[in-house]
Every structure is written in C-alpha cells, then in structure tokens.
Motif scaffolding. Structure first.
Motif, mmCIF file in Angstrom:
data_model
loop_
_atom_site.group_PDB
_atom_site.id
_atom_site.type_symbol
_atom_site.label_atom_id
_atom_site.label_comp_id
_atom_site.label_asym_id
_atom_site.label_seq_id
_atom_site.Cartn_x
_atom_site.Cartn_y
_atom_site.Cartn_z
ATOM 1 N N PRO A 136 -9.234 -12.380 -4.610
ATOM 2 C CA PRO A 136 -9.741 -13.701 -4.190
ATOM 3 C C PRO A 136 -10.224 -14.516 -5.387
ATOM 4 O O PRO A 136 -11.011 -14.044 -6.200
ATOM 5 C CB PRO A 136 -10.889 -13.349 -3.230
ATOM 6 N N LEU A 147 -13.548 -23.367 -2.447
ATOM 7 C CA LEU A 147 -12.383 -22.798 -1.772
ATOM 8 C C LEU A 147 -12.078 -21.438 -2.375
ATOM 9 O O LEU A 147 -12.163 -21.250 -3.590
ATOM 10 C CB LEU A 147 -11.165 -23.716 -1.917
ATOM 11 N N ILE A 148 -11.736 -20.486 -1.515
ATOM 12 C CA ILE A 148 -11.402 -19.124 -1.937
ATOM 13 C C ILE A 148 -9.943 -18.880 -1.576
ATOM 14 O O ILE A 148 -9.584 -18.873 -0.391
ATOM 15 C CB ILE A 148 -12.315 -18.092 -1.261
ATOM 16 N N ALA A 149 -9.113 -18.685 -2.594
ATOM 17 C CA ALA A 149 -7.668 -18.579 -2.388
ATOM 18 C C ALA A 149 -7.169 -17.205 -2.817
ATOM 19 O O ALA A 149 -7.692 -16.586 -3.742
ATOM 20 C CB ALA A 149 -6.930 -19.670 -3.163
ATOM 21 N N LYS A 150 -6.133 -16.743 -2.100
ATOM 22 C CA LYS A 150 -5.408 -15.522 -2.454
ATOM 23 C C LYS A 150 -3.937 -15.887 -2.595
ATOM 24 O O LYS A 150 -3.397 -16.639 -1.778
ATOM 25 C CB LYS A 150 -5.579 -14.447 -1.388
ATOM 26 N N HIS A 189 -11.499 -31.137 -1.041
ATOM 27 C CA HIS A 189 -10.994 -29.826 -0.601
ATOM 28 C C HIS A 189 -10.015 -29.986 0.559
ATOM 29 O O HIS A 189 -9.154 -29.127 0.777
ATOM 30 C CB HIS A 189 -12.163 -28.937 -0.185
ATOM 31 N N LEU A 193 -6.401 -28.084 1.369
ATOM 32 C CA LEU A 193 -6.121 -27.402 2.631
ATOM 33 C C LEU A 193 -4.884 -27.967 3.316
ATOM 34 O O LEU A 193 -4.140 -27.238 3.978
ATOM 35 C CB LEU A 193 -7.335 -27.523 3.559
ATOM 36 N N ASP A 223 -3.501 -17.077 1.463
ATOM 37 C CA ASP A 223 -4.667 -17.379 2.287
ATOM 38 C C ASP A 223 -5.608 -18.258 1.485
ATOM 39 O O ASP A 223 -5.726 -18.109 0.263
ATOM 40 C CB ASP A 223 -5.383 -16.081 2.703
ATOM 41 N N ILE A 224 -6.267 -19.193 2.185
ATOM 42 C CA ILE A 224 -7.242 -20.066 1.537
ATOM 43 C C ILE A 224 -8.357 -20.345 2.534
ATOM 44 O O ILE A 224 -8.101 -20.753 3.672
ATOM 45 C CB ILE A 224 -6.582 -21.369 1.026
ATOM 46 N N ASP A 225 -9.576 -20.080 2.157
ATOM 47 C CA ASP A 225 -10.750 -20.233 3.020
ATOM 48 C C ASP A 225 -11.744 -21.175 2.367
ATOM 49 O O ASP A 225 -11.793 -21.324 1.137
ATOM 50 C CB ASP A 225 -11.419 -18.876 3.281
ATOM 51 N N VAL A 226 -12.568 -21.802 3.235
ATOM 52 C CA VAL A 226 -13.625 -22.692 2.757
ATOM 53 C C VAL A 226 -14.879 -21.866 2.517
ATOM 54 O O VAL A 226 -15.308 -21.092 3.380
ATOM 55 C CB VAL A 226 -13.902 -23.811 3.781
ATOM 56 N N GLY A 227 -15.450 -22.016 1.345
ATOM 57 C CA GLY A 227 -16.655 -21.274 0.987
ATOM 58 C C GLY A 227 -17.911 -22.123 1.127
ATOM 59 O O GLY A 227 -18.076 -22.892 2.085
#
Length: 323
Positions: A136, A147-150, A189, A193, A223-227
């Motif tokens: 991550p 944003l946390i991306a993989k 952000h 997204l 995958d990408i999530d909001v931190g």
C-alpha cells in the motif's frame, strides 16, 4: 587358510578392482554419450574424475544441448562448474531461449549464473511475464485528502540487464515514488478516484525500468482507498500550536505585570519607611530648636492647634459606617 577362503578373497579383490576401474573409467557413461551423439573421449571423462568434476553432469548437459541443436564445448562446461556455476541450469536456459527465439549465448548465460541470478527463471520470465504486487502506497492530493493505492506491476526479464541490473525492490520503490508524485500533483482526490488509470499513464511515462533487470509492461491500479484528511489535521495542529504560543505569550505578560506590581509595592513600602523615619526625626528637631531658641512655646502650641484642626477635618470628611 583353505582353498575356499583364498577364492573368496580373490573374488572380493577382483570385484573391488572392477569397481575402481569402472569408477575411474566410466565406460557406461562414455557409451551413453556416444549413443546421444556427444563426441567426448574416454580419457577426458577420466580426467574429469581427477579434477573433481562429475562426468555425469557434463555428459547429461552435453546430451541435452546436442539434442536441442546447440554446440557446446565440454571444456567450457567444466570450467563453469569449477567456477561454482550451475551447469544444468545454464543448459536448460540456453535450450529454452533457443526455443523461444531469445538471443542468449553461452557467455552471457554463464555470466548471469555466476552473478547469482537464476538464468533459467529469467528466460521463463521473458516468455511468461511476472506480476509484482506493490505494498500500500499512501499519498496526499492537493486538497489535503490522503489516498492509499495498491498496484500490480507486470514485468518481464531483460536478459541484457540481468548482470548489474537492479532487482524487484528497486522497481517497487520507483513505482511507489511515481504513484506518490502522480497523486500529489492531482488538484483533488476526486479526480484520482474518477480516473485511476491516470496514475498508470504518468508512472509508465517516467521510464522506471531504466537500469533494472526488468522491463515494465504495464502498471495497473488494483485498489485505491480514501485515507485521512491530512490537510484538516495539519490545520488543526497549526491552530493548536498557535493557541499554545498565544497562551505562552499571555502568561509571559501576566508574569511581567505581577513582577511590576511587586516592584511598585516594594517602592511604596520603601517610601513609607522613609516617611516614618522622617517623622521620627521631627521631635528631635523640635527639641533642638527649643534648646537653640529657634522655636518658642507659643509657636509650638499654634502648631499643635493646626495639627488638631487638621485631624478633626479629616475625621469629619470620612464617611460614617451605617450598621
């Protein structure tokens, strides 16, 4: 010793001698090489024994390469084995590279093998690319949202760069750096997204595989999530820091005011002490004036009357407490 014992000892000695002959003179291995089309002399196989090189490894590798249409020198294979190389692995790689139309000669293959890399695995990776998952990666857009991306990085081996080229760790570090740079340059952000593939395009354009042992084929955002809201958190921290500074300055001013008040009180007490000392000298001065004839008795009574009148006026001017 009877005749039976002598015969048994002779048979045992003959078997040992026969085993030694076939060990140092591998006739069976030489015949197997001859059947496989490998031209190698029996003397050379014997000398391999003395040089601590297993003839079976050289013969089997020569047989495999010959059947695949490759022409290898047994002396070079023996030298590579003595240098600590993996001869069967090198031959497997050469055969696989020839079948896959990959340019790989014996010198390059042995150099890769002695460098500590698996040359056969590298050839396989050139044919069948490998997918590397990044850990991550956290980055902050310009609006302060984290944003946390993989990502999944598809790579294949670059045969020419295997010697001296950087490994997977360098590729992952560069891809992570590219993701952070791409997200950090985004205005919001929400833009990232909505178009996560923009990260892939920006990172691929950077040429991150330069100087590595791999060629990057694609970078896909898995995958990408909001931190956290890093911007708001920084503002809160700044406000708290400003508050602490203001409180510290107010406390400093209060301490200075208290010190000034105490200094004024000390000055007032000092002034009152001087007045008391001066009043204490008045009777002495009056007595001295009486003795010297500078003050008469009538003057003294007049002064007393004035003092009494002043005291009476002060008493009248003070308010009366009503109980």
């Amino acid at each position: 010793m009877d005749q039976t014992g002598i015969i048994a000892i002779a048979v045992f000695a003959g078997l040992v001698a026969l085993w030694l002959i076939f060990y140092f003179i591998p006739v069976g291995l030489w015949f197997s090489a001859l059947v496989s089309g490998v031209r190698i002399s029996l003397l050379q196989l014997i000398l391999m024994r003395w040089r601590k090189v297993p003839p079976s490894v050289i013969v089997s590798s020569m047989s495999e390469s010959t059947k695949a249409g490759l022409s290898l020198d047994p002396n070079e294979l023996e030298a590579h084995f003595l240098a600590g190389g993996n001869v069967p692995n090198v031959v497997h790689a050469l055969v696989s590279a020839q079948k896959a139309n990959i340019q790989l000669d014996f010198k390059m293959a042995t150099a890769i093998d002695l460098a500590g890399r698996d040359v056969f695995e590298a050839v396989q990776m050139s044919v069948n690319p490998k997918v590397i998952n990044t850990p991550p990666v956290a980055a902050v857009a310009k609006d302060g949202i984290q944003l946390i991306a993989k990502a999944r990085v598809t790579v294949r081996a670059n045969i020419k760069q295997l010697v001296g080229g950087a490994g997977e760790e360098t590729v992952l570090a560069r891809v992570g750096e590219g993701i952070v740079s791409s997200i950090g340059s985004a205005v919001s952000h929400k833009v990232v997204l909505e178009n996560p593939d923009s990260i892939s395009r920006v990172v691929l354009d950077k040429g991150l595989d330069a100087g590595t042992a791999f060629e990057i084929l694609s970078i896909d955002i898995a995958d990408i999530d909001v931190g956290k809201n890093i911007g708001a958190q920084l503002q809160m921290d700044q406000a708290q820091a400003d508050k602490n500074i203001a409180q510290a300055k107010a406390e400093e001013r209060r301490a200075m005011a208290v010190a000034l008040e105490q200094e004024n009180r000390a000055k007032a007490q000092d002034a009152r002490a001087k007045v008391i000392l001066a009043e204490a000298e008045v009777p002495l001065a009056m007595a001295e004036a009486f003795r010297n004839g500078n003050l008469g008795i009538m003057d003294y009574y007049k002064m007393k009357n004035v003092m009494a009148d002043t005291a009476m006026r002060e008493a009248i001017s003070k308010p009366v407490d009503k109980k």
